[in-house]
Motif scaffolding. Structure first.
Motif, mmCIF file in Angstrom:
data_model
loop_
_atom_site.group_PDB
_atom_site.id
_atom_site.type_symbol
_atom_site.label_atom_id
_atom_site.label_comp_id
_atom_site.label_asym_id
_atom_site.label_seq_id
_atom_site.Cartn_x
_atom_site.Cartn_y
_atom_site.Cartn_z
ATOM 1 N N THR A 36 0.859 -1.185 0.000
ATOM 2 C CA THR A 36 0.000 0.000 0.000
ATOM 3 C C THR A 36 0.899 1.241 0.000
ATOM 4 O O THR A 36 1.995 1.218 0.564
ATOM 5 C CB THR A 36 -0.957 0.009 1.208
ATOM 6 O OG1 THR A 36 -0.204 -0.052 2.420
ATOM 7 C CG2 THR A 36 -1.903 -1.170 1.155
ATOM 8 N N ILE A 38 1.047 5.427 0.570
ATOM 9 C CA ILE A 38 0.370 6.624 1.087
ATOM 10 C C ILE A 38 1.291 7.831 0.928
ATOM 11 O O ILE A 38 2.473 7.684 0.589
ATOM 12 C CB ILE A 38 -0.022 6.451 2.577
ATOM 13 C CG1 ILE A 38 1.187 6.025 3.416
ATOM 14 C CG2 ILE A 38 -1.149 5.455 2.726
ATOM 15 C CD1 ILE A 38 0.882 5.919 4.906
ATOM 16 N N GLU A 174 -6.037 4.884 -5.885
ATOM 17 C CA GLU A 174 -7.230 5.365 -5.154
ATOM 18 C C GLU A 174 -8.505 4.827 -5.808
ATOM 19 O O GLU A 174 -9.445 5.580 -6.053
ATOM 20 C CB GLU A 174 -7.262 6.888 -5.140
ATOM 21 C CG GLU A 174 -6.057 7.529 -4.471
ATOM 22 C CD GLU A 174 -6.187 9.045 -4.429
ATOM 23 O OE1 GLU A 174 -7.231 9.515 -3.957
ATOM 24 O OE2 GLU A 174 -5.276 9.730 -4.869
ATOM 25 N N ALA A 177 -11.860 5.611 -4.129
ATOM 26 C CA ALA A 177 -12.091 6.970 -3.603
ATOM 27 C C ALA A 177 -13.408 7.572 -4.085
ATOM 28 O O ALA A 177 -14.003 8.387 -3.389
ATOM 29 C CB ALA A 177 -10.927 7.878 -3.978
ATOM 30 N N PRO A 181 -19.334 4.259 0.793
ATOM 31 C CA PRO A 181 -18.604 3.384 1.724
ATOM 32 C C PRO A 181 -18.896 1.893 1.547
ATOM 33 O O PRO A 181 -17.987 1.069 1.609
ATOM 34 C CB PRO A 181 -19.063 3.868 3.109
ATOM 35 C CG PRO A 181 -19.532 5.265 2.894
ATOM 36 C CD PRO A 181 -20.052 5.340 1.489
ATOM 37 N N THR A 206 -3.612 4.844 -1.602
ATOM 38 C CA THR A 206 -4.816 5.211 -0.857
ATOM 39 C C THR A 206 -4.532 6.419 0.026
ATOM 40 O O THR A 206 -3.390 6.629 0.452
ATOM 41 C CB THR A 206 -5.321 4.032 0.013
ATOM 42 O OG1 THR A 206 -6.426 4.484 0.788
ATOM 43 C CG2 THR A 206 -4.267 3.470 0.930
ATOM 44 N N HIS A 207 -5.578 7.198 0.302
ATOM 45 C CA HIS A 207 -5.429 8.281 1.278
ATOM 46 C C HIS A 207 -5.909 7.838 2.643
ATOM 47 O O HIS A 207 -5.860 8.617 3.596
ATOM 48 C CB HIS A 207 -6.181 9.537 0.811
ATOM 49 C CG HIS A 207 -5.385 10.332 -0.177
ATOM 50 N ND1 HIS A 207 -4.249 11.023 0.171
ATOM 51 C CD2 HIS A 207 -5.527 10.525 -1.498
ATOM 52 C CE1 HIS A 207 -3.743 11.614 -0.898
ATOM 53 N NE2 HIS A 207 -4.502 11.317 -1.927
ATOM 54 N N SER A 208 -6.377 6.589 2.734
ATOM 55 C CA SER A 208 -6.853 6.101 4.025
ATOM 56 C C SER A 208 -5.727 5.336 4.719
ATOM 57 O O SER A 208 -5.299 4.274 4.258
ATOM 58 C CB SER A 208 -8.054 5.178 3.806
ATOM 59 O OG SER A 208 -8.179 4.301 4.899
ATOM 60 N N MET A 209 -5.239 5.889 5.838
ATOM 61 C CA MET A 209 -4.148 5.217 6.554
ATOM 62 C C MET A 209 -4.641 3.892 7.124
ATOM 63 O O MET A 209 -3.873 2.939 7.234
ATOM 64 C CB MET A 209 -3.607 6.119 7.656
ATOM 65 C CG MET A 209 -2.985 7.376 7.081
ATOM 66 S SD MET A 209 -1.518 7.871 7.955
ATOM 67 C CE MET A 209 -1.072 9.330 7.043
ATOM 68 N N GLY A 210 -5.936 3.839 7.480
ATOM 69 C CA GLY A 210 -6.517 2.591 7.981
ATOM 70 C C GLY A 210 -6.413 1.500 6.928
ATOM 71 O O GLY A 210 -5.912 0.405 7.185
ATOM 72 N N GLN A 211 -6.869 1.829 5.710
ATOM 73 C CA GLN A 211 -6.787 0.867 4.594
ATOM 74 C C GLN A 211 -5.336 0.477 4.329
ATOM 75 O O GLN A 211 -5.027 -0.679 4.070
ATOM 76 C CB GLN A 211 -7.276 1.540 3.310
ATOM 77 C CG GLN A 211 -8.687 1.287 2.950
ATOM 78 C CD GLN A 211 -9.042 2.045 1.667
ATOM 79 O OE1 GLN A 211 -8.210 2.306 0.798
ATOM 80 N NE2 GLN A 211 -10.299 2.405 1.560
ATOM 81 N N VAL A 241 -3.066 3.549 13.117
ATOM 82 C CA VAL A 241 -3.105 4.752 12.287
ATOM 83 C C VAL A 241 -2.373 5.911 12.984
ATOM 84 O O VAL A 241 -1.599 6.642 12.364
ATOM 85 C CB VAL A 241 -4.566 5.135 11.971
ATOM 86 C CG1 VAL A 241 -4.654 6.507 11.347
ATOM 87 C CG2 VAL A 241 -5.183 4.098 11.028
#
Ligand SMILES: Nc1ncnc2c1ncn2[C@@H]1O[C@H](COP(=O)(O)OP(=O)(O)OP(=O)(O)O)[C@@H](O)[C@H]1O
Ligand SMILES: [Mg+2]
Length: 264
Positions: A36, A38, A174, A177, A181, A206-211, A241
């Motif tokens: 991943t 980021i 992304e 994105a 949801p 991805t911009h989602s740190m969780g993902q 995160v």
């Protein structure tokens, strides 16, 4: 395996608009690894994927896929190995062709001309079966124009397209994105399933740190054209995160301190 050696990408070189988007990037990704990626806007994430797909040829450095040096190969030549799904569901497939025609194009990619089948009964049945496995009812829409599908349906078909050829590498920029949801969660689950089934070497921006921490086994963070962290396996598994954000801020402070030293 993918190898990037000292990759440098400059836009508008030798002009007042010069931007160095990638600065001497070295990166080795073993076959089947799911990475991943980021980093803040403009960090160089899409440029990195473009260098792998052949959409951007770097001014310096080498790109290797397996043991082949593909640095100067154009996108079409690499597309037999490299599949891509973009943020915009409209990109990556042809809106004016039907679902089955898009699938047939993906299926033929990289196959020798004389072996290319037309859209025949056997192929249609194969597409129908694969579409049915998505559970979205798309097997009833083989002849609909791709442009009529919703964003999530198109991303699902785009992912399916990456399984129809001898692709080894999947580049995701992304790709959830623009989705709601629930659909995004479905597409992510489908991504994981396809990557695992086909042992694809995958880079997912991805911009989602969780993902970024949940999927795959390795996370890269880019900042101003450089890889500022590269964390995998055990070192990554305990990270939250918040830890990633702390690492990011810490790195930014260090960069500022370095800049101050250079200026001082
Ligand atoms: N075709 C181009 N011409 C000029 N500059 C470009 C071009 N493409 C990218 N850049 C610049 O290169 C840098 C890296 O861009 P890139 O698109 O790789 O960032 P990114 O990390 O994908 O950002 P985002 O999260 O916003 O998508 C940015 O400064 C961007 O403005
Ligand atoms: Mg981008």
């Amino acid at each position: 395996m993918i190898q990037l050696e000292k990759i440098q990408v400059k836009f508008n070189p030798d002009t007042p608009l010069e931007t160095i988007a990638l600065k001497a990037i070295d990166l080795t990704i073993p076959e089947g690894q799911f990475v991943t990626v980021i980093g803040s806007n403009g960090a160089g994430k899409s440029t990195l994927l473009n260098v792998l797909s052949g959409d951007i040829i770097p001014q310096q450095g080498r790109v290797l896929i397996g043991d082949r040096d593909v640095t100067h190969w154009q996108t079409a030549r690499r597309s037999q190995w490299v599949a891509r799904v973009f943020q915009n569901p409209l990109a990556g497939s042809c809106p004016d062709l039907s679902v089955e025609e898009n699938l047939a194009l993906a299926y033929r990619r990289g196959k020798e001309r004389r072996l290319q089948p037309a859209l025949n009964h056997r192929l249609r049945e194969m597409f129908r079966e694969k579409l049915a496995s998505l559970g979205l009812g798309l097997e009833k829409r083989l002849r609909d124009r791709m442009g009529l599908l919703s964003g999530g349906q198109r991303q699902a078909v785009s992912l399916l397209m990456s399984t129809l050829s001898s692709h080894q590498i999947l580049l995701l920029d992304e790709h959830t994105a623009a989705l709601d949801p629930k659909t995004a969660a479905y597409i992510l689950q489908l991504t994981q399933q396809i990557v695992a089934e086909r042992n694809l070497t995958t880079l997912m921006v991805t911009h989602s740190m969780g993902q970024a921490l949940e999927l795959g086994t390795r996370t890269l963070m880019l900042h101003e054209g450089k890889i500022i962290f590269d964390i995998q396996d055990k070192a990554r598994s305990g990270l939250k995160v918040g830890d990633l954000l702390d690492l990011f801020h810490q790195q930014q402070q260090e960069n500022l301190a370095d800049d101050a030293l250079l200026l001082g």
